[in-house]
Design a protein around this motif. Structure first.
Motif, short mmCIF file in Angstrom:
data_model
loop_
_atom_site.label_atom_id
_atom_site.label_comp_id
_atom_site.label_asym_id
_atom_site.label_seq_id
_atom_site.Cartn_x
_atom_site.Cartn_y
_atom_site.Cartn_z
N PRO A 29 0.83 -1.21 0.00
CA PRO A 29 0.00 0.00 0.00
C PRO A 29 0.86 1.25 0.00
O PRO A 29 1.93 1.28 0.61
N VAL A 30 0.38 2.26 -0.68
CA VAL A 30 1.14 3.50 -0.80
C VAL A 30 1.52 4.04 0.57
O VAL A 30 2.66 4.45 0.78
N GLN A 31 0.59 4.03 1.48
CA GLN A 31 0.85 4.62 2.78
C GLN A 31 2.03 3.94 3.46
O GLN A 31 2.79 4.57 4.18
N GLU A 32 2.18 2.65 3.23
CA GLU A 32 3.27 1.92 3.89
C GLU A 32 4.60 2.14 3.20
O GLU A 32 5.64 1.86 3.74
N ARG A 33 4.54 2.64 1.96
CA ARG A 33 5.79 2.84 1.24
C ARG A 33 6.49 4.13 1.63
O ARG A 33 7.63 4.35 1.30
N CYS A 34 5.77 5.01 2.30
CA CYS A 34 6.37 6.28 2.70
C CYS A 34 7.09 6.09 4.01
O CYS A 34 6.47 6.05 5.06
N ARG A 38 11.46 17.55 7.72
CA ARG A 38 10.11 18.05 8.03
C ARG A 38 9.09 17.46 7.08
O ARG A 38 8.00 17.03 7.47
N LEU A 39 9.45 17.47 5.81
CA LEU A 39 8.53 16.95 4.79
C LEU A 39 8.28 15.46 5.01
O LEU A 39 7.15 14.97 4.92
N ALA A 40 9.35 14.75 5.28
CA ALA A 40 9.23 13.31 5.50
C ALA A 40 8.38 13.01 6.73
O ALA A 40 7.52 12.12 6.72
N GLU A 41 8.59 13.78 7.78
CA GLU A 41 7.81 13.56 9.00
C GLU A 41 6.34 13.90 8.77
O GLU A 41 5.45 13.22 9.27
N ARG A 42 6.12 14.93 7.96
CA ARG A 42 4.74 15.28 7.63
C ARG A 42 4.07 14.15 6.84
O ARG A 42 2.93 13.77 7.12
N GLN A 43 4.80 13.60 5.90
CA GLN A 43 4.23 12.50 5.12
C GLN A 43 4.03 11.27 5.98
O GLN A 43 3.07 10.52 5.80
N GLN A 44 4.91 11.09 6.92
CA GLN A 44 4.76 9.93 7.80
C GLN A 44 3.50 10.05 8.65
O GLN A 44 2.90 9.04 9.01
N ARG A 45 3.11 11.28 8.91
CA ARG A 45 1.87 11.50 9.67
C ARG A 45 0.65 11.39 8.76
O ARG A 45 -0.48 11.56 9.20
N GLY A 46 0.86 11.18 7.48
CA GLY A 46 -0.25 11.01 6.56
C GLY A 46 -0.63 12.26 5.80
O GLY A 46 -1.62 12.28 5.08
N ASP A 47 0.16 13.32 5.95
CA ASP A 47 -0.14 14.58 5.25
C ASP A 47 0.74 14.66 4.00
O ASP A 47 1.93 14.93 4.08
N PHE A 48 0.12 14.44 2.85
CA PHE A 48 0.87 14.45 1.59
C PHE A 48 0.60 15.71 0.76
O PHE A 48 1.06 15.83 -0.36
N GLY A 49 -0.16 16.64 1.32
CA GLY A 49 -0.54 17.83 0.59
C GLY A 49 0.60 18.82 0.47
O GLY A 49 1.63 18.73 1.15
N TYR A 50 0.39 19.79 -0.42
CA TYR A 50 1.36 20.87 -0.61
C TYR A 50 0.91 22.08 0.20
O TYR A 50 -0.28 22.42 0.22
N GLY A 51 1.84 22.72 0.88
CA GLY A 51 1.51 23.86 1.73
C GLY A 51 1.15 25.08 0.91
O GLY A 51 1.34 25.12 -0.31
#
Lengths: 318, 347
Positions: free
Chosen positions: A311-316, B317-330
């Motif tokens: 899943p995409v979410q797991e790839r990040c 910061r970007l990686a941590e944001r994505q890890q939290r599930g936020d993939f949007g652009y600011g």
């Protein structure tokens, strides 16, 4: 849990002589009976510890060259001690250690370890579909390092004449069951300006390396990923930091447009690949530990093999 | 001069905010476009490229471009194994712009063409970009480490002095600007020694020249847009997209847009990457391996590492944001915005 190891080429075990091999650091004697069935015993007589492998194969099994004790290949039981009186019997507990043995596709396999031998042999996939090249060697490198180098720098361990194997591998090793699969670019020697100037590689070298066990598959593929050469290398730990190798490989029917020099060399019988028994220590030492990290990690990972679909979410990952 | 390396604010913050060491090898940022190939390289025969260890096969059929997870001849058989990156279809969203094929890496539901970075000196339709400007090179390191190498100025004086000059100058000032999605490094150098390559074949006979070099880095896809402008001389605009092949390798399909430079410089300069790249790889390869090692010894920094530290901080910061599930652009991010002024382009 035990596993099968391919320890010898089928044709290397014949007649009334045993073959001495080393697998997982243990010396074994491999031999056939009169019907061609293969057997494996510890290469150590339980009587006075001498190697059994120099002894002759007799109808009852493998005979020790020192005092003539004979051991059944399947059970290891001693069934004859020369010069016993007629009323004397060989004690039932007298036995050499025996290992299940099986043969498939040109390889003799030995089961080592606990559990019931698995149904599928490491060499089961191998089907020569062209002119074969075979061999065996003891390489001057430790077994685990051999597997790691096969991922990090296979050009240190083998070659395809006329082919330059690059160290540009594609991505990270892909988990496929108990193996890690990695492709790297390769180019024809003498064509173009060299690998650094190539936009897209004209060849691939695909290495399939076990997480555990010793069955390695190496393939030279065309740009379209059609196989040109397939090699099965069976590796196992030998003594003193060396590695036992046996291999079979073959050239596929050449349908793809290939350089005339390469075609000519193959047509006159030149081998399409070489496995190095003598490994350049300086070249190995210079390799950075890269994809083999994944093998080391996988060895400690007891989870189920990774799924292809993630899943995409797991790839990040961070 | 102090013996203790001085750390800039970004460096201190990077160290303070991150509980972990900088681990460039594991950064896998998504919802972005990667320029995976030159448009001119893709014909009917499928070409294989890799993004974050994931196959991207590119080919054309009937004039239409395809970007897929599998080879065209195996697509139907393997489609059941297609990933969420293609919503199970097997096909990635793909667009052609600036002479590149851009493939979407991330959730296909979030795809927008407006997220393709603006490259103001290249024609958007890719028409007329000479092939001599396009050179593909490979780096023996993860993309973030390769980008950091590009941002880093001080290494060039040691590693590349024979090709691009000795770094001697009267004055050398570096500025760094950033958004949540980009880092911009501006270097103003006065009276620097003219680079050997520009003196030998570039027609610049002066002993010294001024340089204003702007490097604009897009964090998610490692697209580095550079506009070095030499006086006397000319600009050598270039794009270096560090496509992450995996944790150990990256691929860069460069466009050194030298069309406005004099001949033969314009033809030969793009080939300088074949000189520079092995020099960089000689350090990147062992460096990359060492970033896999878990260590308590954090990297030290000097004030010259300001841009690199800013890059590290923003990437984390970007990686941590994505890890939290936020993939949007600011709100401060607009990859397609015209950056001509940012680059300081003439005219």
């Amino acid at each position: 849990m035990g596993r099968w190891w391919a320890v010898a080429l089928s044709e290397a075990v014949h007649g009334d002589k045993a073959l001495a091999v080393t697998c997982e650091g243990e010396q074994l004697a491999v031999f056939r009976d009169g019907k061609g069935a293969v057997f494996a015993l510890e290469d150590r007589c339980p009587h006075r510890r001498v190697p059994l492998s120099p002894g002759p194969v007799k109808p009852g099994g493998l005979q020790c060259p020192y005092h003539g004790w004979t051991f059944d290949g399947a059970t290891g039981l001693c069934n004859d001690i020369p010069n016993l009186r007629r009323d004397e019997r060989v004690p039932a507990r007298y036995a050499a250690r025996a290992f299940p043995a099986a043969e498939a596709n040109g390889f003799i396999h030995v089961w080592r370890g606990a559990g019931t031998p698995a149904a599928v042999l490491p060499g089961a996939w191998y089907r020569a579909a062209g002119r074969e090249q075979t061999g065996s060697a003891v390489a001057n490198i430790a077994f685990d390092q051999y597997l790691d180098v096969m991922l990090d720098g296979p050009e240190c361990l083998l070659s395809f004449p006329g082919v330059h194997i690059t160290d540009f591998f594609l991505g990270d090793p892909r988990r496929d069951g108990e193996h890690l699969v990695l492709d790297r670019g390769a180019v024809w020697k003498g064509k173009g300006n060299g690998p650094a100037f190539v936009r897209d590689h004209s060849l691939w070298v695909r290495t399939r390396v076990p997480v555990r066990g010793g069955d390695i598959r190496v393939e030279l593929l065309s740009a379209e990923e059609d196989p040109l050469v397939t090699i099965f290398i069976a590796a196992s730990e030998n003594r003193r930091g060396t590695t036992s190798l046996v291999w079979r490989g073959f050239l596929h029917a050449m349908a793809a447009p290939l350089p005339w020099r390469w075609r000519t060399a193959r047509a006159i019988g030149r081998a399409p690949f070489a496995i190095f028994p003598h490994i350049d220590g300086a070249a190995v030492a210079a390799l950075e530990v890269a994809p083999s990290r994944d093998r080391r990690l996988a060895k400690t990972d007891t989870r189920m093999p990774a799924e292809r679909v993630v899943p995409v979410q797991e790839r990040c990952a961070v | 001069m102090s013996e203790v390396p001085m750390m800039d604010a970004a460096g201190r913050e990077a160290e303070a905010t991150s509980k972990r060491d900088w681990v460039p090898v594991n950064l896998d940022l998504r919802d972005t476009w990667f320029p995976v190939a030159y448009s001119a390289d893709i014909g009917e025969r499928a070409v294989r490229r890799i993004v974050h260890a994931q196959d991207v096969y590119l080919w054309r059929d009937g004039g239409r471009l395809y970007a897929a997870e599998f080879r065209p001849d195996r697509l139907e058989a393997m489609r059941a194994g297609a990933s969420a990156f293609t919503n199970g279809s097997g096909f990635y969203p793909a667009v052609e712009r600036y002479g590149y094929i851009w493939a979407w890496y991330g959730n296909p539901d979030n795809v927008h063409e407006e997220l393709i970075p603006n490259i103001p000196f290249l024609p958007p339709d890719g028409q007329g970009i000479p092939r001599y400007t396009q050179r593909a090179v490979r780096f023996d390191a993860a993309s973030p480490l390769s980008v950091e190498n590009l941002i880093d100025l001080t290494h060039a004086d040691f590693l590349h002095a024979n090709a691009i000059g000795d770094g001697q100058s009267e004055n050398d000032v570096v500025e760094v600007h950033s958004t949540s999605e980009t880092v911009t490094r501006i270097r103003n150098v006065t009276r620097k020694s003219v680079a050997p390559v520009m003196r030998w074949i570039g027609g610049v006979r002066a002993q010294y020249q001024d340089l204003r070099a702007v490097l604009h880095v897009h964090l998610r896809n490692n697209v580095c847009i550079s506009y070095p402008n030499f006086t006397p001389g000319y600009p050598i605009p270039n794009v270096q997209p560090f496509v992450p092949v995996g944790k150990h390798r990256s691929r860069v399909d460069q466009t050194n847009y030298t069309v406005h430079a004099p001949a033969p410089f314009r033809w030969l300069m793009p080939r300088i990457s074949y000189v520079i790249q092995p020099q960089d790889n000689s350090v990147l390869r062992p460096q990359n391996a060492r970033y896999f090692e878990s260590t308590e010894r954090r990297d030290l920094s000097s004030r010259f590492d300001g841009p690199g530290n800013r890059y590290r901080l923003l990437m984390m910061r970007l990686a941590e944001r994505q890890q939290r599930g936020d993939f949007g652009y600011g709100a401060d991010a607009d990859p397609s915005a015209d950056i001509s002024a940012v680059l300081g382009m003439r005219g």
